[in-house]
Scaffold this active site. Structure first.
Site, PDB file in Angstrom:
ATOM      1  N   LYS A 182      -9.844  -1.279  10.885  1.00 38.42           N
ATOM      2  CA  LYS A 182     -10.187  -2.501  10.039  1.00 38.42           C
ATOM      3  C   LYS A 182     -10.503  -3.837  10.909  1.00 38.42           C
ATOM      4  O   LYS A 182     -10.972  -4.793  10.332  1.00 38.42           O
ATOM      5  CB  LYS A 182      -8.792  -2.659   9.101  1.00 38.42           C
ATOM      6  CG  LYS A 182      -8.744  -1.672   8.162  1.00 38.42           C
ATOM      7  CD  LYS A 182      -7.458  -1.969   7.151  1.00 38.42           C
ATOM      8  CE  LYS A 182      -6.896  -1.006   6.333  1.00 38.42           C
ATOM      9  NZ  LYS A 182      -7.721  -0.116   5.548  1.00 38.42           N
TER      10      LYS A 182
ATOM     11  N   ASP B  69       3.751  -4.474   7.918  1.00 37.40           N
ATOM     12  CA  ASP B  69       2.287  -3.737   7.806  1.00 37.40           C
ATOM     13  C   ASP B  69       1.250  -4.974   7.942  1.00 37.40           C
ATOM     14  O   ASP B  69       1.062  -5.720   7.302  1.00 37.40           O
ATOM     15  CB  ASP B  69       2.335  -3.096   6.472  1.00 37.40           C
ATOM     16  CG  ASP B  69       1.102  -2.472   6.327  1.00 37.40           C
ATOM     17  OD1 ASP B  69      -0.021  -2.492   7.044  1.00 37.40           O
ATOM     18  OD2 ASP B  69       0.730  -1.548   5.401  1.00 37.40           O
TER      19      ASP B  69
ATOM     20  N   GLN C 170      -3.952  -5.282   6.948  1.00 34.31           N
ATOM     21  CA  GLN C 170      -5.020  -6.440   6.337  1.00 34.31           C
ATOM     22  C   GLN C 170      -4.794  -7.742   6.987  1.00 34.31           C
ATOM     23  O   GLN C 170      -5.441  -8.624   6.895  1.00 34.31           O
ATOM     24  CB  GLN C 170      -4.606  -6.570   5.140  1.00 34.31           C
ATOM     25  CG  GLN C 170      -4.907  -5.269   4.327  1.00 34.31           C
ATOM     26  CD  GLN C 170      -6.591  -4.890   4.298  1.00 34.31           C
ATOM     27  OE1 GLN C 170      -7.289  -5.444   5.056  1.00 34.31           O
ATOM     28  NE2 GLN C 170      -6.893  -3.644   3.588  1.00 34.31           N
TER      29      GLN C 170
ATOM     30  N   HIS D 204       0.843  -1.171   0.086  1.00 30.30           N
ATOM     31  CA  HIS D 204       0.009   0.026  -0.102  1.00 30.30           C
ATOM     32  C   HIS D 204       0.810   1.071  -0.012  1.00 30.30           C
ATOM     33  O   HIS D 204       1.981   1.117   0.652  1.00 30.30           O
ATOM     34  CB  HIS D 204      -1.137  -0.082   1.253  1.00 30.30           C
ATOM     35  CG  HIS D 204      -1.874   0.937   1.437  1.00 30.30           C
ATOM     36  ND1 HIS D 204      -1.543   2.302   1.774  1.00 30.30           N
ATOM     37  CD2 HIS D 204      -3.160   0.849   1.215  1.00 30.30           C
ATOM     38  CE1 HIS D 204      -2.844   3.010   2.018  1.00 30.30           C
ATOM     39  NE2 HIS D 204      -3.767   1.976   1.470  1.00 30.30           N
TER      40      HIS D 204
HETATM   41  N1  C6P Z   1      -6.143   0.418   3.030  1.00 27.17           N
HETATM   42  C1  C6P Z   1      -8.035  -0.312   1.539  1.00 27.17           C
HETATM   43  O1  C6P Z   1      -9.162   0.004   1.156  1.00 27.17           O
HETATM   44  P1  C6P Z   1      -4.964   3.768   7.180  1.00 27.17           P
HETATM   45  O2  C6P Z   1      -5.388   4.340   5.917  1.00 27.17           O
HETATM   46  O3  C6P Z   1      -3.770   4.392   7.745  1.00 27.17           O
HETATM   47  O4  C6P Z   1      -6.039   3.137   8.144  1.00 27.17           O
HETATM   48  O5  C6P Z   1      -4.540   2.070   6.568  1.00 27.17           O
HETATM   49  C2  C6P Z   1      -3.432   2.241   5.508  1.00 27.17           C
HETATM   50  C3  C6P Z   1      -2.856   0.942   5.006  1.00 27.17           C
HETATM   51  C4  C6P Z   1      -1.860   0.382   5.115  1.00 27.17           C
HETATM   52  N2  C6P Z   1      -1.483  -0.744   4.661  1.00 27.17           N
HETATM   53  C5  C6P Z   1      -2.530  -1.431   4.035  1.00 27.17           C
HETATM   54  C6  C6P Z   1      -2.145  -3.024   3.684  1.00 27.17           C
HETATM   55  C7  C6P Z   1      -3.853  -1.012   3.891  1.00 27.17           C
HETATM   56  O6  C6P Z   1      -4.639  -2.033   3.224  1.00 27.17           O
HETATM   57  C8  C6P Z   1      -4.102   0.049   4.430  1.00 27.17           C
HETATM   58  C9  C6P Z   1      -5.560   0.735   4.086  1.00 27.17           C
HETATM   59  C10 C6P Z   1      -7.551   0.576   2.676  1.00 27.17           C
HETATM   60  O7  C6P Z   1      -7.385  -0.863   1.039  1.00 27.17           O
HETATM   61  C11 C6P Z   1      -7.805   1.818   2.640  1.00 27.17           C
HETATM   62  S1  C6P Z   1      -6.837   2.755   1.253  1.00 27.17           S
END
Ligand code: C6P
Length: 404
Positions: free
Chosen positions: A219, A193, A196, A116
């Site tokens: 999430k 990270d 997910q 991401h």
């Molecule tokens: N992915 C998706 O729809 P935040 O926005 O900081 O809570 O998370 C960021 C982030 C970091 N790593 C991974 C693997 C992610 O999937 C995400 C957020 C969401 O896929 C929103 S773009």
């Protein structure tokens, strides 16, 4: 009898929506919404400040939440848990604090191509400012990282590895054990990270042997605006603060500042006490549902969806053909129809999915698609949800003016 988990979620209970966008943000159960309200109704004072009873109660709730998070990811100590706003802020904290103070010209940062943007751009920033180099760890079109890819990415210059545990586009898991082993061999720190992965699988920072780990509360059913950074105590202790200001100091004189002990050194300003308390409620709820059930339901629905989509010759599923390799995430394209149109048509049928590049543009370039439609499932989804999605998908090309 099978428990209907939708009854625990006011939005799903009171709304006919088919919600298939949990990888973007999960729905919130009553217990989480109530916990957030409970903090404001019963404990509201500024945590870590007031010395009166209510202030101490607020601090206790906040620190209890930290203990709960530490147990959730099996950290050795609650001092290794830093509350942030989200995974993005957690990753930036490591980049600004550890990255800028430890990396030098010529050092190599390994970042997987599956990342991401939140786990790419902070490292690109570090590289720009320090002269370090970002090297991409490649994957094939299904998202698999081979041993050859791994060997090619690492060298004796590798100083930091930033990798996701699960791809937000393909749902595939990265070979984290092999990555950690190679990082150790090079003497590099590993930033994982887990945005997910934490909603879907047991995550144990000690077993994984990673140095830093980031995730977002939202999430895994907690409120928006609360996130977590785990860091090894030895590393966090010697890192400079990320943000400076109130509550992150021991003493300040005109010419000297002594920073607070961990974890408060990294939590400048008024903290999100209610968010932390509700995150603890979300973790308890998730543990009560259990990863075993979560994974079983996700696999059932992923298999149903992939089998249904495979029957449609104009649909291309991205990633592995094996539902077990999707962690409840299925990205697909429909020949001749832009994913934004797919999502608008599905929306008209009451189905919420995400369409676009999913903040992972280098991965989209790697798998050679501009954008995808992504259905992401959680344990509260049902076979009827998937049936509705499949029925609607079958009508899309016709509604866009194609013959079939
Ligand atoms: N992915 C998706 O729809 P935040 O926005 O900081 O809570 O998370 C960021 C982030 C970091 N790593 C991974 C693997 C992610 O999937 C995400 C957020 C969401 O896929 C929103 S773009």
């Amino acid at each position: 009898m099978k428990r209907d988990y939708r009854q625990d979620f006011p939005l799903l209970r009171e709304n006919p929506i088919v919600y298939l966008d949990s990888a973007a943000t999960a729905q919130r159960p009553d217990v989480v919404i109530e916990a957030e309200m409970e903090f404001y109704k019963k404990y509201n004072a500024n945590p870590l400040r007031g010395l009166y009873s209510l202030g101490i109660e607020a601090t206790d709730r906040y620190e209890e939440a930290r203990e709960c998070v530490a147990n959730f990811i099996h950290a050795a100590s609650a001092k290794e848990i830093i509350f942030t706003r989200n995974a993005t802020e957690s990753l930036n904290l490591v980049a600004y604090s550890y990255g800028l103070s430890h990396l030098r010209e010529g050092d190599e940062i390994v970042v997987s191509i599956l990342e991401h943007h939140s786990n790419q751009l902070p490292w690109r920033m570090v590289a720009e400012k320090t002269g370090a180099v970002v090297k991409y760890l490649e994957c094939d079109r299904q998202g698999h990282i081979s041993d050859v890819d791994l060997q090619a990415a690492f060298s004796e210059k590798t100083k930091l590895v930033a990798v996701t545990q699960v791809s937000n586009v393909l749902g595939i898991k990265t070979p984290i054990d092999k990555i950690v082993a190679l990082a150790k061999k090079s003497g590099a720190v590993v930033v994982l990270d887990a945005a997910q992965s934490t909603p879907h699988m047991e995550v144990d920072v000690q077993k994984l042997d990673v140095d830093f780990l980031a995730f977002s509360g939202h999430k895994l059913m907690a409120p928006m605006g609360i996130g977590v950074l785990y860091g090894r105590k030895e590393l966090l202790s010697e890192m400079p603060p990320f943000l400076t200001g109130g509550e992150m100091i021991q003493t300040v004189t005109r010419d000297k500042v002594v920073y607070a002990e961990l974890p408060h050194k990294f939590e400048a300003g008024t903290v999100n006490g209610a968010g932390a308390w509700a995150l603890a409620a979300a973790i308890r709820y998730l543990q009560e549902v259990g990863y075993e059930h979560i994974q079983k339901q996700e696999l059932l629905l992923t298999t149903q969806l992939m089998e249904g989509l495979t029957k449609l010759p104009y649909v291309q599923i991205q990633g592995s053909p094996d539902p077990k390799e999707h962690c409840g995430i299925v990205s697909f394209t429909i020949d001749g129809v832009h994913p934004h149109d797919v999502s608008s048509i599905l929306d008209a049928d009451g189905i919420a999915v995400r369409a676009g590049h999913h903040c992972a543009q280098p991965l989209m370039q790697q798998i050679d698609v501009m954008s995808t439609t992504r259905a992401s499932m959680y344990f509260y989804n049902t076979e009827e949800d998937i049936e509705k999605l499949l029925t609607s998908v079958q009508t899309i090309r016709r509604r866009m003016g194609y013959g079939e």
